[in-house]
Design a protein around this motif. Structure first.
Motif, PDB file in Angstrom:
ATOM      1  N   ASN A 290     -13.557  16.695  -6.304  1.00  0.00           N
ATOM      2  CA  ASN A 290     -13.030  16.383  -7.628  1.00  0.00           C
ATOM      3  C   ASN A 290     -14.052  15.650  -8.487  1.00  0.00           C
ATOM      4  O   ASN A 290     -14.091  15.834  -9.706  1.00  0.00           O
ATOM      5  N   LYS A 291     -14.886  14.826  -7.879  1.00  0.00           N
ATOM      6  CA  LYS A 291     -15.971  14.190  -8.629  1.00  0.00           C
ATOM      7  C   LYS A 291     -16.935  15.245  -9.160  1.00  0.00           C
ATOM      8  O   LYS A 291     -17.445  15.148 -10.280  1.00  0.00           O
ATOM      9  N   TRP A 292     -17.192  16.282  -8.371  1.00  0.00           N
ATOM     10  CA  TRP A 292     -18.078  17.383  -8.788  1.00  0.00           C
ATOM     11  C   TRP A 292     -17.508  18.094 -10.010  1.00  0.00           C
ATOM     12  O   TRP A 292     -18.244  18.523 -10.903  1.00  0.00           O
ATOM     13  N   PHE A 293     -16.162  18.188 -10.065  1.00  0.00           N
ATOM     14  CA  PHE A 293     -15.533  18.816 -11.221  1.00  0.00           C
ATOM     15  C   PHE A 293     -15.566  17.924 -12.459  1.00  0.00           C
ATOM     16  O   PHE A 293     -15.384  18.407 -13.574  1.00  0.00           O
ATOM     17  N   GLY A 294     -15.762  16.628 -12.258  1.00  0.00           N
ATOM     18  CA  GLY A 294     -15.773  15.697 -13.387  1.00  0.00           C
ATOM     19  C   GLY A 294     -14.563  14.792 -13.475  1.00  0.00           C
ATOM     20  O   GLY A 294     -14.421  14.031 -14.434  1.00  0.00           O
ATOM     21  N   TYR A 295     -13.669  14.837 -12.479  1.00  0.00           N
ATOM     22  CA  TYR A 295     -12.522  13.939 -12.469  1.00  0.00           C
ATOM     23  C   TYR A 295     -12.977  12.485 -12.318  1.00  0.00           C
ATOM     24  O   TYR A 295     -13.974  12.200 -11.647  1.00  0.00           O
ATOM     25  N   GLU A 296     -12.208  11.586 -12.910  1.00  0.00           N
ATOM     26  CA  GLU A 296     -12.436  10.150 -12.770  1.00  0.00           C
ATOM     27  C   GLU A 296     -11.141   9.479 -12.325  1.00  0.00           C
ATOM     28  O   GLU A 296     -10.044   9.887 -12.745  1.00  0.00           O
ATOM     29  N   ILE A 297     -11.256   8.474 -11.485  1.00  0.00           N
ATOM     30  CA  ILE A 297     -10.072   7.739 -11.031  1.00  0.00           C
ATOM     31  C   ILE A 297      -9.479   6.979 -12.206  1.00  0.00           C
ATOM     32  O   ILE A 297     -10.180   6.255 -12.918  1.00  0.00           O
ATOM     33  N   CYS A 298      -8.179   7.162 -12.434  1.00  0.00           N
ATOM     34  CA  CYS A 298      -7.528   6.476 -13.551  1.00  0.00           C
ATOM     35  C   CYS A 298      -6.486   5.459 -13.090  1.00  0.00           C
ATOM     36  O   CYS A 298      -6.054   4.619 -13.883  1.00  0.00           O
ATOM     37  N   ALA A 299      -6.069   5.524 -11.832  1.00  0.00           N
ATOM     38  CA  ALA A 299      -5.117   4.543 -11.291  1.00  0.00           C
ATOM     39  C   ALA A 299      -5.039   4.736  -9.783  1.00  0.00           C
ATOM     40  O   ALA A 299      -5.494   5.750  -9.241  1.00  0.00           O
ATOM     41  N   THR A 300      -4.459   3.751  -9.114  1.00  0.00           N
ATOM     42  CA  THR A 300      -4.290   3.820  -7.659  1.00  0.00           C
ATOM     43  C   THR A 300      -2.874   3.405  -7.306  1.00  0.00           C
ATOM     44  O   THR A 300      -2.313   2.484  -7.905  1.00  0.00           O
TER      45      THR A 300
END
Length: 309
Positions: A290-300
């Motif tokens: 998902n990081k490769w796709f460009g996703y960023e963590i927005c909450a946990t």
């Protein structure tokens, strides 16, 4: 100030809209619509004893709870209660009343362990611990800006691999059921689950109003679904992948990445502007994809557990 808790009324559009609205405010990284809320209640498996609850303050809906039994777990007694209150109405008793009502309901159903997802924020965690829950595993919500982000280029399938959509299996989705069931066994979780009931899967997954057959991508090898990325949409601009996986016999060939990339590109072409997904914090391989796709963590979120009796 008077706060009460009641069951969500079956077939009541106003109730479903209120539930979806509160969930969207409290959990903007998950997809809820009035249609999906009503469908989940109407079509829940009888053994799940699923019953959403609504808290009202002076007649105004301010809080929600999803309450049910994990009926497809081989371990009996597993149940869940997920409480979320309108962000501007916390600390006024709605959450406590929802939790109490849910626990009483599940205790009467002989539940022995309750599982609850809680946002990883001090107030939320303190609420869970105050009510006797202990922290367990955690998971990230991830967001991708589909409108302005840069996706990896579309890839051509390798020899012997074909990209299809779930819509291509409309006449017989059973092969997708088998693929979903196999990949579920490897999903990180505190509760084991097994998809063995095809008719239940058709109702709860295949016919769910949020599932997009057109945006769910499937990598097929020799006529057999080998990997997939299941997509849901809210009917507006928000898109989410709820399961991405590969059958064990086909792993190591980047087929899940191929399927998800195909789905993301088609979602952007269809006008969706935000993509959401979720991963267990210990699922390093999927987080890397998902990081490769460009996703960023927005909450946990943190899983909290309480044993009854």
């Amino acid at each position: 100030m008077t706060v009460i808790v009641r069951e969500l009324r079956r077939g009541d559009r106003t109730d479903a809209e209120a539930f979806a609205r509160i969930r969207h405010l409290a959990l903007p990284f998950m997809l809820f619509t009035a249609e999906s809320v009503a469908y989940d209640l109407e079509h829940a498996h009888p053994d799940s004893h699923y019953q959403p609850l609504l808290a009202e303050e002076n007649g105004e809906p301010v809080g929600t709870a999803q309450v049910g039994v994990v009926y497809d777990s081989p371990e009996s007694g597993q149940a869940y209660v997920n409480v979320y209150v309108h962000p501007e109405r916390t600390g006024r008793g709605a959450g406590t009343l929802l939790a109490r009502a849910a626990e009483e309901r599940l205790s009467a159903l002989d539940a022995t362990r309750l599982h609850a997802w809680v946002l990883d924020e001090p107030g939320n965690r303190a609420f869970a611990e105050k009510h006797g829950y202990r922290s367990a595993r955690s998971a990230h919500f991830l967001r991708l800006d589909l409108a302005n982000g840069t996706l990896p280029p579309l890839q051509s399938p390798p020899p012997g691999v074909e990209l299809r959509t779930a819509a291509d299996f409309a006449d017989d989705p059973r092969p997708l059921f088998h693929l979903d069931a196999e990949t579920l066994l490897d999903e990180p979780s505190d509760v084991d689950r097994e998809f063995t009931d095809y008719e239940a899967w058709l109702t709860e997954t295949w016919r769910h109003p949020l599932l997009s057959h057109e945006l769910t991508s499937v990598a097929v090898v020799d006529g057999r679904p080998a990997a997939f990325s299941a997509a849901r949409t809210d009917g507006g601009t928000r898109y989410g992948t709820v399961m991405t996986g590969t059958a064990r016999a086909f792993r190591g060939r980047a087929l899940a990445k191929l399927a998800k990339n195909d789905s993301l590109h088609r979602a952007r072409s269809a006008g969706f502007t935000e993509a959401f997904t979720g991963n267990d914090t210990g699922n390093g391989p999927m987080l890397a994809i998902n990081k490769w796709f460009g996703y960023e963590i927005c909450a946990t979120e943190v899983k909290y557990v309480r044993d009854l009796g």
